[in-house]
Design an enzyme around this catalytic site. Sequence first.
Site, PDB file in Angstrom:
ATOM      1  N   ASP A 173       0.852  -1.201   0.000  1.00 27.30           N
ATOM      2  CA  ASP A 173       0.000   0.000   0.000  1.00 27.30           C
ATOM      3  C   ASP A 173       0.889   1.253   0.000  1.00 27.30           C
ATOM      4  O   ASP A 173       1.815   1.346   0.815  1.00 27.30           O
ATOM      5  CB  ASP A 173      -0.864  -0.045   1.271  1.00 27.30           C
ATOM      6  CG  ASP A 173      -1.974   0.986   1.288  1.00 27.30           C
ATOM      7  OD1 ASP A 173      -2.423   1.397   0.201  1.00 27.30           O
ATOM      8  OD2 ASP A 173      -2.414   1.357   2.402  1.00 27.30           O
ATOM      9  N   HIS A 174       0.623   2.196  -0.874  1.00 26.45           N
ATOM     10  CA  HIS A 174       1.358   3.479  -0.932  1.00 26.45           C
ATOM     11  C   HIS A 174       2.874   3.311  -0.938  1.00 26.45           C
ATOM     12  O   HIS A 174       3.578   3.863  -0.074  1.00 26.45           O
ATOM     13  CB  HIS A 174       0.954   4.388   0.240  1.00 26.45           C
ATOM     14  CG  HIS A 174      -0.457   4.863   0.151  1.00 26.45           C
ATOM     15  ND1 HIS A 174      -0.873   5.798  -0.769  1.00 26.45           N
ATOM     16  CD2 HIS A 174      -1.563   4.507   0.857  1.00 26.45           C
ATOM     17  CE1 HIS A 174      -2.167   6.013  -0.621  1.00 26.45           C
ATOM     18  NE2 HIS A 174      -2.616   5.231   0.345  1.00 26.45           N
ATOM     19  N   HIS A 222      -7.784  10.151   3.689  1.00 35.49           N
ATOM     20  CA  HIS A 222      -7.353   9.112   4.635  1.00 35.49           C
ATOM     21  C   HIS A 222      -7.664   9.511   6.075  1.00 35.49           C
ATOM     22  O   HIS A 222      -7.738  10.698   6.387  1.00 35.49           O
ATOM     23  CB  HIS A 222      -5.844   8.880   4.494  1.00 35.49           C
ATOM     24  CG  HIS A 222      -5.478   8.182   3.230  1.00 35.49           C
ATOM     25  ND1 HIS A 222      -4.951   8.844   2.151  1.00 35.49           N
ATOM     26  CD2 HIS A 222      -5.561   6.882   2.870  1.00 35.49           C
ATOM     27  CE1 HIS A 222      -4.730   7.979   1.174  1.00 35.49           C
ATOM     28  NE2 HIS A 222      -5.084   6.777   1.582  1.00 35.49           N
ATOM     29  N   GLY A 223      -7.808   8.533   6.922  1.00 35.39           N
ATOM     30  CA  GLY A 223      -7.914   8.774   8.359  1.00 35.39           C
ATOM     31  C   GLY A 223      -9.343   8.912   8.864  1.00 35.39           C
ATOM     32  O   GLY A 223     -10.320   8.694   8.129  1.00 35.39           O
ATOM     33  N   LYS A 254     -12.689  12.870   7.933  1.00 30.66           N
ATOM     34  CA  LYS A 254     -12.886  13.051   6.496  1.00 30.66           C
ATOM     35  C   LYS A 254     -13.773  14.250   6.202  1.00 30.66           C
ATOM     36  O   LYS A 254     -13.372  15.177   5.519  1.00 30.66           O
ATOM     37  CB  LYS A 254     -13.491  11.786   5.883  1.00 30.66           C
ATOM     38  CG  LYS A 254     -12.607  10.543   6.049  1.00 30.66           C
ATOM     39  CD  LYS A 254     -13.140   9.415   5.207  1.00 30.66           C
ATOM     40  CE  LYS A 254     -12.536   8.068   5.572  1.00 30.66           C
ATOM     41  NZ  LYS A 254     -11.083   7.982   5.383  1.00 30.66           N
ATOM     42  N   GLY A 273      -9.080   5.833   1.119  1.00 31.33           N
ATOM     43  CA  GLY A 273      -9.784   6.657   2.099  1.00 31.33           C
ATOM     44  C   GLY A 273     -11.253   6.304   2.190  1.00 31.33           C
ATOM     45  O   GLY A 273     -12.113   7.181   2.280  1.00 31.33           O
ATOM     46  N   ASN A 292     -10.364   0.592  -0.300  1.00 28.12           N
ATOM     47  CA  ASN A 292      -9.380   0.510   0.792  1.00 28.12           C
ATOM     48  C   ASN A 292      -9.962   0.932   2.132  1.00 28.12           C
ATOM     49  O   ASN A 292     -10.444   2.063   2.276  1.00 28.12           O
ATOM     50  CB  ASN A 292      -8.209   1.454   0.495  1.00 28.12           C
ATOM     51  CG  ASN A 292      -7.322   0.965  -0.623  1.00 28.12           C
ATOM     52  OD1 ASN A 292      -7.665   0.036  -1.345  1.00 28.12           O
ATOM     53  ND2 ASN A 292      -6.168   1.589  -0.762  1.00 28.12           N
ATOM     54  N   ASP A 338      -8.918   0.961   6.195  1.00 26.85           N
ATOM     55  CA  ASP A 338      -7.945   0.755   7.266  1.00 26.85           C
ATOM     56  C   ASP A 338      -8.440   1.381   8.574  1.00 26.85           C
ATOM     57  O   ASP A 338      -8.567   0.714   9.607  1.00 26.85           O
ATOM     58  CB  ASP A 338      -6.594   1.362   6.852  1.00 26.85           C
ATOM     59  CG  ASP A 338      -5.523   1.155   7.906  1.00 26.85           C
ATOM     60  OD1 ASP A 338      -5.719   0.321   8.811  1.00 26.85           O
ATOM     61  OD2 ASP A 338      -4.476   1.821   7.832  1.00 26.85           O
TER      62      ASP A 338
END
Length: 333
Positions: free
Chosen positions: A97-98, A195-196, A199, A227, A269, A271
């Site tokens: 990832d990334h 991300h995170g 948002k 995200g 994605n 996370d």
Amino acid sequence: MRLERPDTTGAPKLTTMIVTTAQLFKHAYGKYAVGAYNINNAEQAMGLFRGAIESQAPFIIQISKGARSYTDKRMLEAIIRAAGDIFPEAIFAVHLDHGDEATCYDCIDSGFFSSVMIDASHDPFEKNVEITKRVVERAHAKGISVEAELGMLGGVEEDIKVEDGHATLTDPAEAEDFVKKTGCDSLACAIGTSHGAFKFKGKQSLHFDVLEKIKARLPGFPLVMHGSSSVPQDEVARINAAGGKIADSSGVDVKEYLPAAKLGVTKINIDTDGRLVWTRVHREFFRDKPSEFDFRPPGKIFIAEYAKFIASRNQLLGSAGQLEDLRKSLSAK
Ligand code: G3H
Ligand code: 13P
Ligand code: ZN
């Protein structure tokens, strides 16, 4: 790519199938999205595999640069191999990832990753093309798929923070040009997510207009949404009631996953939502049992809760129930 296991039982042999993301996308395109979940440790791996098997879904395990250095990159590989042995029915891709260019090469050379993401989205267009092309060449020589990124999401990616005002949506004409020039297998597009856990203030929608334009220029080409966590409000409320201080924010509306999948988003994605499950379980456990100091009881609860979360997400993505049909179509080749 198959991970062969010696058959010591005499029972019909099931081999763990580690496949490329390109193989997964071929089956999913236009129908459903494959969940891409980040893992850092054994508990997340157990929950992920359990939830995927319970929901009969293929999936993508994502490993970030930070995850590789959390313990040791060999540790995560060993955990995934072990999980594959414990759950031989599973069909999944192992994805970086990334990645930066050097980490992509390290993963390509490891012989374990079936897919890498080169993220040069912070570089100017031509430089992004140049770097991505080099990675595609090295990866394709070994049968590994490559995800690239164009446009900029808000939030934090690895150690790069993009302030809200600097996030830019993917330009559909540039996306077409980029894919033609680089030969990448899938493209992460910025369509309004970040991300995170922080948002949106209030409810917001994905930019379906941009997605439609990208699809029109790249018909049949797999797109990726980063995200994508939904930052469930009940989860945040439980964390805060157990001593947390997660600020007021919302995430992607889970009802928008499937409409995005119908427009070519084949990888979604997630996370942050998994981290929220971890935080809720552990905060509540130690709040309710302040004299407890054994990490295994909350660890077990986390594995069960994470498995439930994964299964619920796979339902929303439409990947639940696809496992056997995918196995048949992979075996027919
Ligand atoms: O987009 C980034 C992923 O959520 C991975 O996060 O770099 O903290 O492991 P990480
Ligand atoms: P979230 O932070 O929304 O879970 O996004 C994860 C991601 O895009 C990983 O690459
Ligand atoms: Zn991401």
